[in-house]
Write a protein that holds these residues in place. Structure first.
Motif, PDB file in Angstrom:
ATOM      1  N   ILE A   1      63.671  28.891  46.934  1.00 46.58           N
ATOM      2  CA  ILE A   1      62.845  29.781  46.611  1.00 46.58           C
ATOM      3  C   ILE A   1      61.701  29.896  46.048  1.00 46.58           C
ATOM      4  N   MET A   2      61.700  29.097  44.959  1.00 46.89           N
ATOM      5  CA  MET A   2      60.630  28.769  44.015  1.00 46.89           C
ATOM      6  C   MET A   2      59.804  27.782  44.836  1.00 46.89           C
ATOM      7  N   PHE A   3      60.339  26.970  45.507  1.00 44.39           N
ATOM      8  CA  PHE A   3      59.597  25.952  46.275  1.00 44.39           C
ATOM      9  C   PHE A   3      58.792  26.267  47.263  1.00 44.39           C
ATOM     10  N   TYR A   4      59.365  27.377  48.106  1.00 46.90           N
ATOM     11  CA  TYR A   4      58.683  28.113  49.232  1.00 46.90           C
ATOM     12  C   TYR A   4      57.451  28.918  48.717  1.00 46.90           C
ATOM     13  N   GLY A   5      57.887  29.594  47.365  1.00 46.91           N
ATOM     14  CA  GLY A   5      56.878  30.378  46.541  1.00 46.91           C
ATOM     15  C   GLY A   5      55.638  29.504  46.596  1.00 46.91           C
ATOM     16  N   LEU A   6      55.890  28.504  45.809  1.00 47.68           N
ATOM     17  CA  LEU A   6      54.832  27.658  45.290  1.00 47.68           C
ATOM     18  C   LEU A   6      53.857  27.080  46.672  1.00 47.68           C
ATOM     19  N   GLN A   7      54.372  26.904  47.765  1.00 50.61           N
ATOM     20  CA  GLN A   7      53.940  26.351  48.914  1.00 50.61           C
ATOM     21  C   GLN A   7      53.133  27.589  49.564  1.00 50.61           C
ATOM     22  N   HIS A   8      53.668  28.755  49.541  1.00 47.69           N
ATOM     23  CA  HIS A   8      52.927  29.750  50.311  1.00 47.69           C
ATOM     24  C   HIS A   8      51.742  29.983  49.470  1.00 47.69           C
ATOM     25  N   PHE A   9      51.935  30.391  47.996  1.00 49.03           N
ATOM     26  CA  PHE A   9      50.809  30.590  47.123  1.00 49.03           C
ATOM     27  C   PHE A   9      49.704  29.564  47.350  1.00 49.03           C
ATOM     28  N   SER A  10      50.239  28.381  47.314  1.00 42.58           N
ATOM     29  CA  SER A  10      49.378  27.290  47.355  1.00 42.58           C
ATOM     30  C   SER A  10      48.440  27.117  48.770  1.00 42.58           C
ATOM     31  N   ALA A  11      49.051  27.645  49.633  1.00 44.89           N
ATOM     32  CA  ALA A  11      48.343  27.894  51.059  1.00 44.89           C
ATOM     33  C   ALA A  11      47.412  29.077  51.082  1.00 44.89           C
ATOM     34  N   ILE A  12      47.951  30.047  50.300  1.00 48.25           N
ATOM     35  CA  ILE A  12      46.886  31.249  50.411  1.00 48.25           C
ATOM     36  C   ILE A  12      45.592  30.699  49.410  1.00 48.25           C
ATOM     37  N   GLU A  13      45.862  29.907  48.524  1.00 45.64           N
ATOM     38  CA  GLU A  13      44.730  29.615  47.452  1.00 45.64           C
ATOM     39  C   GLU A  13      43.735  28.573  48.352  1.00 45.64           C
ATOM     40  N   LYS A  14      44.417  27.779  49.293  1.00 41.51           N
ATOM     41  CA  LYS A  14      43.604  26.803  50.035  1.00 41.51           C
ATOM     42  C   LYS A  14      42.986  27.490  51.011  1.00 41.51           C
ATOM     43  N   SER A  15      43.433  28.471  51.598  1.00 42.72           N
ATOM     44  CA  SER A  15      42.709  29.320  52.608  1.00 42.72           C
ATOM     45  C   SER A  15      41.482  30.047  51.910  1.00 42.72           C
ATOM     46  N   TYR A  16      41.652  30.744  50.643  1.00 38.46           N
ATOM     47  CA  TYR A  16      40.673  31.187  50.135  1.00 38.46           C
ATOM     48  C   TYR A  16      39.485  30.096  49.829  1.00 38.46           C
ATOM     49  N   ARG A  17      39.984  29.044  49.419  1.00 32.74           N
ATOM     50  CA  ARG A  17      38.895  27.871  49.128  1.00 32.74           C
ATOM     51  C   ARG A  17      38.167  27.674  50.284  1.00 32.74           C
TER      52      ARG A  17
END
Length: 174
Positions: free
Chosen positions: A79-95
């Motif tokens: 779950i933590m790995f999924y959350g990390l990937q999910h929030f990383s993808a959101i951050e990259k989409s903002y970038r």
């Protein structure tokens, strides 16, 4: 049942006397509650001595708890790995979105600079500024192109010269 409140600080009365008092209160309140049907209720004090009990080891229960703990740990890690990937993808989409906006801004700035360059390099504007500074049009034979072959009549290249203005002119007010 009537609640008999006893406190730790009630001294002088034994547990037995308090139980007897509570039993009499319960017996007195039963007819009112049961509408005449008497069912005696008595409370007895019990003393349990658990000092001689020893917990026996249960290897099956220990193994089950270890398997459960391992499963919960693996699930938490996933779950933590999924959350990390999910929030990383959101951050990259903002970038990416901010870089797209920056690219649009740079394109607009480039367009403005090209328009400015086109206005500044107009031949009529350059010619009028050159006349204001006292520059004259080149005479035939003054311009030498590096790629052009030299004429046999005029073998030596000539340099451009500045002709002084005939009379100082007042600058027109614009």
């Amino acid at each position: 049942m009537a609640a008999a409140a006893t406190t730790y600080f009630e001294t002088g009365r034994s547990i037995r006397s308090r139980a007897v008092e509570r039993n009499t209160d319960v017996l007195a309140s039963q007819p009112a509650r049961r509408r005449g049907v008497r069912t005696p209720e008595f409370y007895f004090t019990r003393h349990f001595d658990n000092t001689r009990l020893v917990k026996a080891p249960d290897p099956v229960r220990v193994r089950e708890m270890r398997v459960f703990s391992a499963a919960v740990t693996v699930l938490f890690t996933l779950i933590m790995f999924y959350g990390l990937q999910h929030f990383s993808a959101i951050e990259k989409s903002y970038r990416v979105e901010s870089e797209k906006q920056q690219l649009d801004q740079l394109r607009e700035e480039n367009r403005q600079l090209r328009l400015s360059e086109a206005q500044l390099t107009q031949p009529s504007r350059i010619d009028s500024m050159a006349r204001q500074y006292g520059l004259a049009s080149p005479q035939p034979g003054q311009v030498v192109h590096p790629n052009a072959a030299l004429d046999s009549t005029n073998a030596a290249p000539s340099l451009a010269q500045i002709a002084p203005p005939a009379a100082p002119q007042a600058a027109p007010i614009q």
